[in-house]
Design an enzyme around this catalytic site. Structure first.
Site, mmCIF file in Angstrom:
data_model
loop_
_atom_site.group_PDB
_atom_site.id
_atom_site.type_symbol
_atom_site.label_atom_id
_atom_site.label_comp_id
_atom_site.label_asym_id
_atom_site.label_seq_id
_atom_site.Cartn_x
_atom_site.Cartn_y
_atom_site.Cartn_z
ATOM 1 N N SER A 241 -30.766 -102.900 -20.752
ATOM 2 C CA SER A 241 -31.889 -102.186 -20.151
ATOM 3 C C SER A 241 -32.303 -102.846 -18.839
ATOM 4 O O SER A 241 -31.489 -102.980 -17.932
ATOM 5 C CB SER A 241 -33.034 -102.108 -21.157
ATOM 6 O OG SER A 241 -34.012 -101.179 -20.734
ATOM 7 N N ASP A 337 -29.747 -90.844 -23.489
ATOM 8 C CA ASP A 337 -30.766 -91.842 -23.158
ATOM 9 C C ASP A 337 -31.995 -91.146 -22.588
ATOM 10 O O ASP A 337 -31.923 -90.492 -21.545
ATOM 11 C CB ASP A 337 -30.207 -92.833 -22.136
ATOM 12 C CG ASP A 337 -31.060 -94.091 -22.007
ATOM 13 O OD1 ASP A 337 -32.297 -93.962 -21.964
ATOM 14 O OD2 ASP A 337 -30.485 -95.191 -21.939
ATOM 15 N N HIS A 369 -31.498 -94.712 -25.719
ATOM 16 C CA HIS A 369 -31.735 -96.038 -25.180
ATOM 17 C C HIS A 369 -31.796 -97.050 -26.328
ATOM 18 O O HIS A 369 -32.254 -96.737 -27.420
ATOM 19 C CB HIS A 369 -33.061 -96.032 -24.408
ATOM 20 C CG HIS A 369 -33.192 -97.125 -23.415
ATOM 21 N ND1 HIS A 369 -32.461 -97.157 -22.249
ATOM 22 C CD2 HIS A 369 -33.966 -98.245 -23.406
ATOM 23 C CE1 HIS A 369 -32.789 -98.228 -21.562
ATOM 24 N NE2 HIS A 369 -33.693 -98.920 -22.241
#
Length: 397
Positions: A241, A337, A369
Site C-alpha cells: 500500500s 481494489d 486492497h
C-alpha cells in the site's frame, strides 16, 4: 390450528427473507464500491478476502433450506418467498465461484494451482511490532527510527545472503513495522534476511521525508551488511500500500539528489529490485477530482498543492519517475481494489514497458486492497510463488 399454521407460515417467510437479505448484503460487501469508512472498509476487505466461503456457505445453506421446505404446506402458501430465497442463493453461489475460477486461471498462467484448505490459513497481521527483534537504525531530529530484524534460523551462513527491506502500509499516517509478519517468516524460510522498517508518519512528516527515511534504512542495511551476513548488492525493497508507493519512489530516485536520505548513509541507497503490493503510483491521480484537492492535510503531507509543489508530487509518484534503468520491478495489484484504483498499477506497468524497463505485473482477479492480510486467500496463494520466482531471478537465491 389455523393460528398455528399462520404463525408457521410467517416464520418460514421471515427465515427465507432473512437469508436472502444476508446474501444480498454479502454480495454488496464483496462487489459494490462503498464509502471508505473504517468499519465498512474492514467488513468489505474481510468479505472479499474470504469471498468463496462468505458467499458460498450461505448460498448452499439457502438452497438446502429451500429444497427441504419446498414441499411443506407453509412454503406452498408462501412460494414467492421461497423463490426470492432461491434466486438470492443461486446468485450468491455463482458469485462465490466466479472469483475462484478467475483466480485459478491466473494461477495456472503462472504454473500454480490453488488450495481450498489453504484459504483458511489465518490472518497475516500483527497488532504491534516484534519488539524482541527491534533496534534503532537512525535518529532523525528527536525521532528514534526503528526496524525489526528477522533472520533465517539455523547457523550463520558460510556465504552472504540476500535481504529484503520491508516497508509497511497504512495510508502514510498509520501502521507499524512487522505489521505483516507472515511475509517476514515466509522470506526467512527461503533464506532472506528481512529488515522491517518504520518511517515517520503523517501529519508530522511529508511524503518526501518518508521516502528519505526509507533511503536512510537502506543505507543502514548496506552499512551493516557484514554484521548480518548480507550481500549489499542483493538488497530488495518491498512494501504494501503506502509502503509500496514509498518503496517504488525510493528505488526509482536512488541516484538522484532528491529526496535525500534523512540520515547520513555509507554509500548509495540503490537496490537490486523493488516490489509493490497494491501501492499508489500517481499521487496527483489519487486526489484529482476529489475533495482532497483542497484538504489541508493532503497539502501538508505533499508539501503544497498540485500547483505549488509539483516537484513533490512528481518525486512521490513512481509513474512519473520511469526510466529504462530503474530496478527490476514487481507489481501485484487486485483488480477489485477499492482504495487504490487498479488503473494506477496498469499505468505504471505500461510506462515501464514503453521504457524497456525490466518488470512484471500480476493483476489478482477480484482481489481488494490488502488482500494478503488473509494469508490463504486466492490472491495471496498467487502472490507467493510469483514473488518467490521474482526474488530468485533478481536476488539470486
Amino acid at each position: 390450528m389455523p393460528v398455528a399454521r399462520g404463525i408457521g407460515r410467517w416464520l418460514t417467510v421471515a427465515l427465507l427473507l432473512l437469508l436472502a437479505a444476508l446474501e444480498v448484503l454479502l454480495l454488496v460487501l464483496v462487489f459494490v464500491p462503498l464509502p471508505r469508512r473504517p468499519l465498512v472498509a474492514a467488513a468489505s476487505v474481510l468479505a472479499t478476502s474470504w469471498c468463496t466461503a462468505v458467499l458460498g456457505v450461505p448460498a448452499l445453506l439457502g438452497l438446502v433450506l429451500v429444497r427441504a421446505l419446498w414441499r411443506t404446506r407453509a412454503v406452498r402458501t408462501t412460494r414467492w418467498a421461497a423463490w426470492v430465497a432461491l434466486s438470492a442463493s443461486a446468485v450468491a453461489l455463482a458469485s462465490a465461484l466466479a472469483p475462484y475460477a478467475a483466480a485459478l486461471a491466473t494461477a495456472r498462467v503462472h504454473g500454480e494451482g490453488l488450495s481450498l484448505a489453504a484459504q483458511f490459513a489465518g490472518l497475516n497481521y500483527a497488532r504491534e511490532p516484534a519488539r524482541d527483534r527491534t533496534l534503532v537504525y537512525a535518529r532523525v531530529g528527536k525521532h528514534r527510527m526503528k526496524m525489526d530484524v528477522w533472520l533465517p534460523g539455523g547457523r550463520r551462513p558460510r556465504t552472504t545472503r540476500p535481504a529484503v527491506v520491508w516497508v509497511h502500509g497504512g495510508g502514510w499516517e498509520s501502521g507499524h513495522r512487522s505489521q505483516t509478519p507472515r511475509w517476514n517468516e515466509w522470506l526467512n524460510d527461503r533464506g532472506y534476511a528481512v529488515f522491517d522498517i518504520e518511517y515517520r508518519l503523517a501529519p508530522r512528516a511529508t511524503q518526501l521525508q518518508q521516502i528519505g527515511d526509507v533511503k536512510c534504512a537502506i543505507g543502514w542495511v548496506r552499512g551493516n551488511a557484514a554484521r548480518y551476513a548480507v550481500d549489499p548488492s542483493r538488497i530488495v525493497l518491498a512494501g504494501t500500500s503506502a509502503g509500496g508507493n514509498l518503496a517504488l519512489s525510493a528505488a526509482y530516485t536512488a541516484r538522484d539528489n532528491r529526496p535525500r536520505p534523512s540520515c547520513e548513509t555509507r554509500g548509495d541507497t540503490s537496490v537490486r529490485a523493488v516490489v509493490s503490493f497494491y501501492g499508489p503510483t500517481d499521487m496527483a491521480g489519487m486526489i484529482a477530482g476529489g475533495a482532497n484537492r483542497a484538504d489541508p492535510r493532503v497539502r501538508r503531507f505533499m508539501g503544497g498543492s498540485l500547483m505549488t509543489a509539483s516537484a513533490g508530487f512528481r518525486l512521490g509518484s513512481p509513474v512519473r519517475l520511469v526510466r529504462g534503468d530503474v530496478p527490476p520491478t514487481l507489481l501485484l495489484h487486485g483488480s477489485h481494489d477499492r482504495l487504490v484504483p487498479v488503473r494506477q498499477a496498469r499505468e505504471l506497468s505500461t510506462r515501464l514497458a514503453r521504457a524497456g524497463a525490466v518488470h512484471e505485473y500480476v493483476e489478482i482477479p477480484w482481489a481488494d486492497h490488502a488482500f494478503d492480510y488473509n494469508w490463504g486467500n486466492w490472491g495471496t496463494q498467487i502472490a507467493r510463488p510469483v514473488l518467490a520466482r521474482f526474488l530468485r531471478l533478481h536476488a539470486g537465491h
